[in-house]
Design an enzyme around this catalytic site. Structure first.
Site, short mmCIF file in Angstrom:
data_model
loop_
_atom_site.label_atom_id
_atom_site.label_comp_id
_atom_site.label_asym_id
_atom_site.label_seq_id
_atom_site.Cartn_x
_atom_site.Cartn_y
_atom_site.Cartn_z
N LYS A 175 59.47 26.65 6.69
CA LYS A 175 58.54 27.18 5.68
C LYS A 175 58.88 26.46 4.36
O LYS A 175 59.90 26.71 3.74
CB LYS A 175 58.76 28.70 5.56
CG LYS A 175 58.44 29.33 4.21
CD LYS A 175 56.98 29.45 3.91
CE LYS A 175 56.81 30.07 2.50
NZ LYS A 175 56.62 29.07 1.44
N GLY A 227 67.12 27.57 -2.73
CA GLY A 227 66.16 28.16 -3.67
C GLY A 227 66.87 29.01 -4.69
O GLY A 227 68.03 28.77 -5.03
N SER A 228 66.16 30.03 -5.16
CA SER A 228 66.68 30.83 -6.27
C SER A 228 67.70 31.86 -5.79
O SER A 228 67.73 32.24 -4.61
CB SER A 228 65.51 31.55 -6.96
OG SER A 228 64.90 32.43 -6.05
N GLY A 232 67.70 34.15 -2.34
CA GLY A 232 68.82 33.82 -1.45
C GLY A 232 69.67 35.04 -1.12
O GLY A 232 70.07 35.25 0.03
N GLU A 249 71.96 27.50 -0.48
CA GLU A 249 72.23 26.66 -1.64
C GLU A 249 71.37 27.22 -2.77
O GLU A 249 70.15 27.20 -2.67
CB GLU A 249 71.90 25.19 -1.37
CG GLU A 249 72.80 24.54 -0.33
CD GLU A 249 74.27 24.54 -0.71
OE1 GLU A 249 74.60 24.71 -1.90
OE2 GLU A 249 75.09 24.40 0.21
N CYS A 283 69.25 21.60 -9.14
CA CYS A 283 70.29 22.62 -9.14
C CYS A 283 71.59 22.06 -9.70
O CYS A 283 72.43 22.81 -10.19
CB CYS A 283 70.50 23.14 -7.73
SG CYS A 283 70.71 21.79 -6.56
N GLU A 378 70.71 30.21 -15.85
CA GLU A 378 70.15 28.96 -15.35
C GLU A 378 68.75 28.74 -15.90
O GLU A 378 67.93 29.65 -15.91
CB GLU A 378 70.09 28.97 -13.82
CG GLU A 378 69.60 27.63 -13.30
CD GLU A 378 69.46 27.57 -11.78
OE1 GLU A 378 69.06 28.57 -11.19
OE2 GLU A 378 69.74 26.50 -11.22
P1 NDP Z 1 62.45 30.34 -4.62
O1 NDP Z 1 63.71 31.02 -4.25
O2 NDP Z 1 61.39 31.16 -5.23
O3 NDP Z 1 61.73 29.69 -3.34
C1 NDP Z 1 62.43 28.92 -2.41
C2 NDP Z 1 61.73 29.04 -1.06
O4 NDP Z 1 61.83 30.39 -0.58
C3 NDP Z 1 60.24 28.73 -1.11
O5 NDP Z 1 59.85 28.14 0.09
C4 NDP Z 1 59.62 30.11 -1.23
O6 NDP Z 1 58.26 30.18 -0.82
C5 NDP Z 1 60.52 30.90 -0.31
N1 NDP Z 1 60.54 32.34 -0.54
C6 NDP Z 1 60.10 33.03 -1.62
N2 NDP Z 1 60.32 34.35 -1.45
C7 NDP Z 1 60.91 34.50 -0.24
C8 NDP Z 1 61.40 35.61 0.50
N3 NDP Z 1 61.34 36.85 0.02
N4 NDP Z 1 61.96 35.39 1.70
C9 NDP Z 1 62.07 34.15 2.21
N5 NDP Z 1 61.61 33.04 1.55
C10 NDP Z 1 61.04 33.22 0.34
O7 NDP Z 1 62.90 29.10 -5.49
P2 NDP Z 1 62.04 27.90 -6.06
O8 NDP Z 1 61.24 27.25 -5.00
O9 NDP Z 1 61.32 28.44 -7.21
O10 NDP Z 1 63.19 26.82 -6.44
C11 NDP Z 1 63.84 26.82 -7.65
C12 NDP Z 1 65.20 27.50 -7.56
O11 NDP Z 1 65.95 26.97 -6.48
C13 NDP Z 1 66.03 27.30 -8.78
O12 NDP Z 1 66.49 28.54 -9.22
C14 NDP Z 1 67.21 26.43 -8.34
O13 NDP Z 1 68.37 26.76 -8.97
C15 NDP Z 1 67.29 26.63 -6.89
N6 NDP Z 1 67.67 25.40 -6.19
C16 NDP Z 1 68.93 25.24 -5.71
C17 NDP Z 1 69.33 24.09 -5.07
C18 NDP Z 1 70.70 23.92 -4.50
O14 NDP Z 1 70.92 22.98 -3.74
N7 NDP Z 1 71.67 24.76 -4.80
C19 NDP Z 1 68.40 22.97 -4.91
C20 NDP Z 1 67.10 23.24 -5.42
C21 NDP Z 1 66.76 24.41 -6.04
P3 NDP Z 1 57.10 30.08 -1.93
O15 NDP Z 1 57.24 28.77 -2.59
O16 NDP Z 1 55.87 30.21 -1.11
O17 NDP Z 1 57.29 31.22 -2.86
#
Ligand code: NDP
Length: 481
Positions: A175, A227-228, A232, A249, A283, A378
């Site tokens: 996804k 992601g966020s 997470g 991550e 990140c 952040e």
């Molecule tokens: P999100 O956490 O909002 O989204 C990440 C992914 O999770 C997307 O595919 C999103 O789908 C999906 N998602 C959203 N809600 C849910 C849920 N309840 N259950 C399962 N999956 C879900 O983050 P962003 O995409 O906005 O990315 C930015 C964030 O990611 C920043 O805070 C950054 O710090 C972090 N990040 C960390 C990295 C690392 O390696 N440590 C690398 C890159 C980013 P959808 O887009 O459809 O909402």
């Protein structure tokens, strides 16, 4: 420029649509949509997980040679389409075309690396107190793996999760982020063309609730997520509650310490690239620049010149160094952090010029206390804070004074300071005289504290640890030796 792409889910080797559709936007030109994609739902996810479950048995039994060949073919196909994929990356995500080209090339290299890793042994042999007995570990695939990815590295992060998962014999339900669905479709097309059997790789497009549906499906044995922090943490709690495996991550608030002996010709470009590259949406981005007294004034002067000179604009245009933020929502969050910094008394040292537009934001360098919200929370954008430290001791303490622990840099040529950095900094990635950003795909990657979960590191030869189960075999001869 529009590509008028049309996306589809990939389920059990078939391209599938949904009645609801979404539009993928170009953040540099919001009036020129990149294309359309289907919005799936829980039943789309259930179908994909069903296909991955059905495909698992046969795929887990394929030889490492077959897997490696398909992975190598994936790398070849990505390389043959670098311009097409990089253009789509820039149109959907906003980063500059050179940044996109670099990312696509790394995605290809990641599949090639794991094609090679599929051929290496991960078994171990142990001595036994029993005469004639061999104690040996073998690995079996984790099973059906849910891959949930963000938009900021929309092809490289999926590659570094999907490639080791497939190499180890798992099947995948992926996804991607809603901001970058069409690049995900382009990678899925390549995996399909490369010849992975139906159901081995499945792509589902749509809102975050579909990620949640993958997480909640008991047929999914593990989730790898980038992601966020809040999402997470929710995933971790849900997956561990059903005794699944989870790899996270998450965020960062990465420091760069500039010591009195630093070479500023090297430090200044590295810090600006780390802070502002990819519009600060990494990140591992440099958020805090911690300087000791002997170097602070000259460092600050040089950073002001470098940040002021940044060229912000449409990432498709030559000469642009910094593209737009990914979406109007992302811009609103950065603007909020900027306003809070000003309201709390941060000094604006430098700001580049940015064009008008829903997603553009001027890269800005502040000076101020580490206790500002900009020094703690952040921000996923081009804002960084210069912080004054009175001594090395204070600089190192400030660097660690954060809930995060992803990456940290130290600029020095002093061996004692380098040794101190390696042992005292609480970060999963430590860089000496290099940006906090940028890692090598053959070395482990991950963070400490709130930046990561506790599963095995991603990338490198540790990636296989998350995607396999270790069995310990005790093998005795059938008759006495
Ligand atoms: P999100 O956490 O909002 O989204 C990440 C992914 O999770 C997307 O595919 C999103 O789908 C999906 N998602 C959203 N809600 C849910 C849920 N309840 N259950 C399962 N999956 C879900 O983050 P962003 O995409 O906005 O990315 C930015 C964030 O990611 C920043 O805070 C950054 O710090 C972090 N990040 C960390 C990295 C690392 O390696 N440590 C690398 C890159 C980013 P959808 O887009 O459809 O909402």
């Amino acid at each position: 420029m529009t590509t008028s792409e049309t996306g589809a889910h990939l389920i059990d080797g078939e391209w599938v649509t949904s009645s609801a559709t979404g539009i993928s936007m170009n953040p540099a030109r919001p009036d020129e949509p990149v294309g359309e994609y289907p919005l799936g739902d829980g039943s789309t996810v259930a179908g994909a997980v069903g296909a991955a479950t059905a495909a698992l048995g046969d795929w887990a039994k394929t030889s490492f040679g077959t897997r490696a060949k398909l992975m190598e073919q994936t790398a070849v196909l990505i390389e043959s389409r670098i311009e097409e994929l990089a253009t789509l990356c820039t149109l959907e995500e906003g980063k500059t075309l050179p940044e996109s080209r670099g990312e696509v090339a790394l995605a290809a290299e990641t599949f090639r690396f794991h094609a090679g890793m599929a051929k290496t042994s991960t078994e171990r042999i142990f001595p036994s107190p029993t005469p004639g007995e061999t104690i040996r570990t073998v690995r079996s695939p984790l099973g059906v793996v849910g891959v949930i990815t963000p938009w900021n590295f929309p092809i490289q992060i999926p590659a570094w999760k999907i490639a080791p998962a497939l190499a180890a014999g798992n099947t995948v339900v992926w996804k991607p982020a809603s901001n970058t669905p069409l690049l995900a479709v382009a990678l899925a097309r390549i995996l399909h063309e490369a010849g992975f059997p139906p159901g081995v790789v499945n792509l589902v497009l749509g809102p975050g609730s579909m990620g949640q549906a993958i997480v909640d499906d008991e047929r999914v044995h593990g989730i790898t997520f980038t992601g966020s922090v809040p999402v997470g943490v929710g995933i971790r709690d849900a997956v561990t509650a059903r005794n699944g495996r989870v790899q996270l991550e998450l965020g960062g608030h990465n420091p760069a310490i500039v010591c009195d002996d630093a070479d500023l010709d090297l430090a200044v470009p590295a810090i600006v690239a780390g802070a502002m590259g990819a519009t600060g949406q990494k990140c591992t981005a440099t958020r805090r620049i911690i300087a000791t007294p002997g170097i602070r004034d000259e460092l600050t002067d040089r950073l002001i010149s470098a940040v002021s000179a940044l060229q912000v604009g449409d990432g498709m245009h030559a000469g642009i160094g910094i593209g737009p933020l990914v979406s109007p929502g992302a811009r609103a969050e950065v603007a909020e952090a900027y306003d809070a910094a000003v309201a709390e008394g941060a000094e604006i040292l430098a700001a580049a010029e940015a064009p008008a537009g829903d997603c553009f934001f001027a890269p800005t360098l502040f000076a101020g206390s580490p206790d500002l919200s900009l020094g703690r929370d952040e921000v996923f954008g081009p804002l960084s804070l210069v912080i004054a430290a009175d001594s090395d001791d204070e600089a190192f303490a400030m660097a660690n004074d954060t809930e995060f622990g992803l990456s940290a840099s130290v600029f020095t040529n002093d061996l004692w300071r380098i040794d101190r950095a390696l042992h005292e900094l609480q970060a999963g990635v430590i860089k000496i005289n290099a940006p906090t950003t940028g890692t090598e795909l053959h070395a482990p990657f991950g963070g400490d504290k709130a930046s990561s979960g506790h599963a095995a590191r991603e990338q490198g030869d540790t990636a296989v640890d998350f995607f396999t189960r270790t069995r310990t075999a005790y093998i005795r001869p059938g008759r006495p030796v």
